[in-house]
Design an enzyme around this catalytic site. Structure first.
Site, PDB file in Angstrom:
ATOM      1  N   SER A  17      50.383  37.559  47.409  1.00  0.00           N
ATOM      2  CA  SER A  17      49.074  36.908  47.532  1.00  0.00           C
ATOM      3  C   SER A  17      49.191  35.426  47.251  1.00  0.00           C
ATOM      4  O   SER A  17      50.022  35.000  46.452  1.00  0.00           O
ATOM      5  CB  SER A  17      48.094  37.526  46.543  1.00  0.00           C
ATOM      6  N   TYR A  68      45.580  39.344  37.877  1.00  0.00           N
ATOM      7  CA  TYR A  68      46.060  39.718  39.212  1.00  0.00           C
ATOM      8  C   TYR A  68      47.057  38.674  39.734  1.00  0.00           C
ATOM      9  O   TYR A  68      48.149  39.008  40.202  1.00  0.00           O
ATOM     10  CB  TYR A  68      44.840  39.797  40.145  1.00  0.00           C
TER      11      TYR A  68
END
Lengths: 441, 246
Positions: free
Chosen positions: B138, B151
């Site tokens: 990501s 995250y």
């Protein structure tokens, strides 16, 4: 509060949008005032829930496909573009496609969409064998011409008001190629256009693009496009058997100012379009299915051309007997205003299948108008001509017709409502369109 | 009969997993779908079979059950040509700040599990002498942000793992791809405010993954705009960055 609108961007209304991920969740999402929505190509308020819109495009799985027969079972959110891209190269296309390929199967059934072959081959629903429907009272039923046939014929063309279409089994058309053998005929006025469409009755596909700013002797001048599926031996040397459908490249990035569309620009565009088309008239040539069926799909977000206030499409059908006189009258009034769309579409339709299916034997004319000035009054005036001729308006495009116009045009409404009531006694399934046109107030 | 290439998609029921499986299937690969509930993958398997007339299998895989990994790989009927990990868990940052169990699940789902399973495949591929490994990481791993650093830090670890693995494995004929999708309209991001021009749909990511494998790309930002955005974000001095609301 979520403001939403259809493809025409008029009207803008409030409806909560949910995207359930399972059929169980679809059931749980239904509250009083819900309707299913597909890929947002209905022009007006047909696919917007009175309270809640249940977005179905996440359901895009093919369940099964039989390459021997072309029978396919699929979820309602599969787009026709996806079907064409996936099964075209395997030799199968949908029997019926409307003017954009970015519509869902569920939406195509609910609007019983028609294509350029309606005069000979009927509408989308004719190729649907059965439907898995989640009714407004919470039952999930399989419906077909044999089983629950009342519900089936109310669902085909029923604008999503019999319940939520979850899955369908339909037949695809076997084709040799993804190309169309096209013949362009130029018609100098409305009489010539209608004669050409009558003569084109035996063609699989036929449609006319009318220059709706041409007046006087030129009134109704058109280009008629006839088409047949091309065979492999008709392709030029080295051509791929199936052309690639490009994603819309050129996008309209912003809402164009309303100045862009004016009498002069529209007139110039139509003059150019007519002359260029007329030059191609005569012999056959082979074109990719994409520009043939979906001329506007190559421009993403073309609805923004009409500016922020949106546009209205007026699509009527006039029964055969009075078609010439009424179409002439409508075109004359439109030409005098001079602010109608680039190009209008004229084509012949045959019998519709569903109780609320739009088509009836005669001629359909589709016109676009930007939302401004006295356009609503003008369209009411056109509607009176349509009603007097025994015609009707297409619900998938409608955003503004009156209850009286609707009731006059759809005589099977009472029967439809009785079936709807039996499937959904509490009338949980309601769209902005059904509230506007036929729910009890 | 020519044998077709095979791809194994870990996280096959996610939106990006489904899109990646479709992209590979369309390109002629046979597909294996793995997820926590193999039965739940069956409709997607049927979809791929019906569309592309290929072989599709489903199997159970739980990224938190690291003890099962050796058995999972050993139990495959054949080693795939390509393995793709789409697995990730966004979690809820404010909860993760006080709930250690939630923070742990986020970290393990995005870093520990995906790294260990792809590392295991790398060993098998290196013994064989070929194979492609794809990790979907990501842009959130490029720099920790106040709004999602639990995250983001796990994705940062995963990106670093993939980059090291790539350096080592490339000498043994094994290719490692890192994919950074940016904002994608999926179940995971539903209800979040996404920036329109920087947001893509899952099929775009699926096609980008296939393309990266076929072109042998190393690190792929799905939308090129993200490479620029993250370059700017990475270069901001910490003194400035910590004051940004973001």
């Amino acid at each position: 509060m979520t403001l939403v609108s259809g493809w025409g961007r008029f009207p803008v209304v409030d409806s909560e949008v949910l995207r359930p991920r399972s059929f169980e969740a679809v059931g749980e999402a239904v509250v009083t005032g819900s309707v299913a929505g597909g890929n947002g190509r209905a022009y007006g308020d047909a696919a917007i829930g009175a309270v809640r819109t249940i977005g179905m495009t996440g359901f895009d799985r093919v369940r099964s496909f039989d390459p021997a027969t072309g029978r396919i079972r699929l979820e309602a959110g599969v787009l026709l573009s996806d079907l064409i891209d996936t099964f075209g190269p395997r030799g199968f296309l949908p029997f019926v496609v409307p003017g954009t390929r970015f519509v869902s199967v569920g939406g195509a059934i609910a609007a019983d969409v028609h294509g350029k072959n309606h005069h000979g081959e009927g509408g989308f629903g004719r190729y649907v064998d059965s439907i898995l429907l989640r009714t407004g009272q919470g039952e999930t039923i399989e419906i077909s011409r044999e089983q629950n046939s009342d519900a089936f014929f109310a669902t085909v063309g029923g604008m999503g008001l019999t319940g939520i279409i979850l899955e369908a089994t339909m037949r695809l058309r076997p084709v040799e190629t993804g190309w169309i053998r096209e013949r362009v005929i130029s018609a100098s006025d409305l009489d010539a256009a209608m004669r050409a469409l009558e003569a084109g009755d035996s063609a699989t596909y036929s449609v006319a693009w009318i220059d709706c700013v041409a007046r006087g002797n030129d009134l109704g001048r058109s280009l008629i496009y006839l088409g047949e599926h091309a065979r492999t031996d008709e392709l030029s040397e080295g051509a791929d058997r199936f052309p690639v459908g490009k994603n819309p490249g050129l996008a309209v990035p912003i809402d164009l100012p309303s100045m862009t569309l004016n009498r002069i620009s529209i007139r110039a565009f139509n003059e150019l379009y007519y002359r260029m088309g007329a030059r191609r008239a005569g012999g056959d040539h082979v074109v990719s299915l994409y520009p043939y069926f979906f001329p506007l799909d190559s421009i993403a977000d073309w609805n923004r051309i009409y500016g922020r206030r949106g546009f209205l499409q007026h699509q009527c059908v006039i029964p055969q007997a009075s078609a010439r006189a009424v179409l002439g009258d409508i075109l004359d009034r439109v030409a005098k205003r001079g602010d109608a769309s680039f190009l209008a579409v004229l084509k012949k339709l045959g019998h519709g299948d569903g109780l609320l299916s739009f088509p009836l034997p005669g001629y359909t004319l589709a016109l676009d108008f930007p939302v401004k000035g006295d356009i609503l009054n003008f369209l009411d005036e056109i509607d009176r001509l349509v009603v007097a001729a025994g015609g009707r308006l297409y619900l998938a495009k409608d955003a503004r017709q009156s209850r009286a116009t609707f009731e006059a045009g759809y005589p099977a409404l009472a029967r439809f409502n009785a079936i709807r009531k039996s499937l959904d006694p509490a009338q949980n399934i309601r769209s902005k369109l059904s509230q506007r046109l036929f729910d009890e107030v | 009969m020519t044998s077709r290439k095979t791809v194994l998609v870990l996280g096959g029921s996610s939106d990006i997993g489904r899109a990646a499986a479709r992209a590979f299937a369309k390109a002629g690969y046979d597909v294996g779908l793995a997820g926590r509930d193999a039965a739940a993958l069956e409709p997607d398997a049927a979809d791929l079979r019906a569309r592309y007339n290929i072989e599709v299998s489903t199997r159970t895989f739980d990224v938190l059950d690291t003890a099962s990994f050796d058995g999972f790989v050993a139990g495959l009927p054949a080693l795939p040509d390509v393995v793709v990990s789409i697995i990730g868990l966004l979690g809820v940052q404010p909860n993760a700040e006080s709930d250690l169990a939630h923070a742990t699940t986020i970290m393990r789902s995005n870093y520990e599990g995906p790294s260990l399973i792809l590392g295991l495949f790398a060993e098998k591929f290196l013994s064989r002498g070929n194979g492609t490994i794809v990790g979907v990481s990501s842009v959130a791993g490029d720099r920790g942000r106040a709004s999602n650093y639990v995250y983001g830090s796990a994705k940062a670890g995963f990106s670093a793992f993939l980059s090291g693995l790539r350096a080592r494995a490339s000498r043994g004929g094994v290719h490692v791809v890192t994919v950074k999708p940016g904002f994608v309209r999926t179940k995971m991001t539903e209800g979040m405010k996404l920036i329109g021009p920087l947001t893509v749909d899952a099929p775009v990511v699926g096609d980008a993954i296939l393309n990266a494998v076929e072109k042998k790309a190393d690190v792929v930002y799905v939308s090129g705009k993200w490479r620029l955005v993250m370059l700017i974000i990475k270069t901001l001095p910490e003194a400035v960055f910590k004051k940004l609301k973001f």
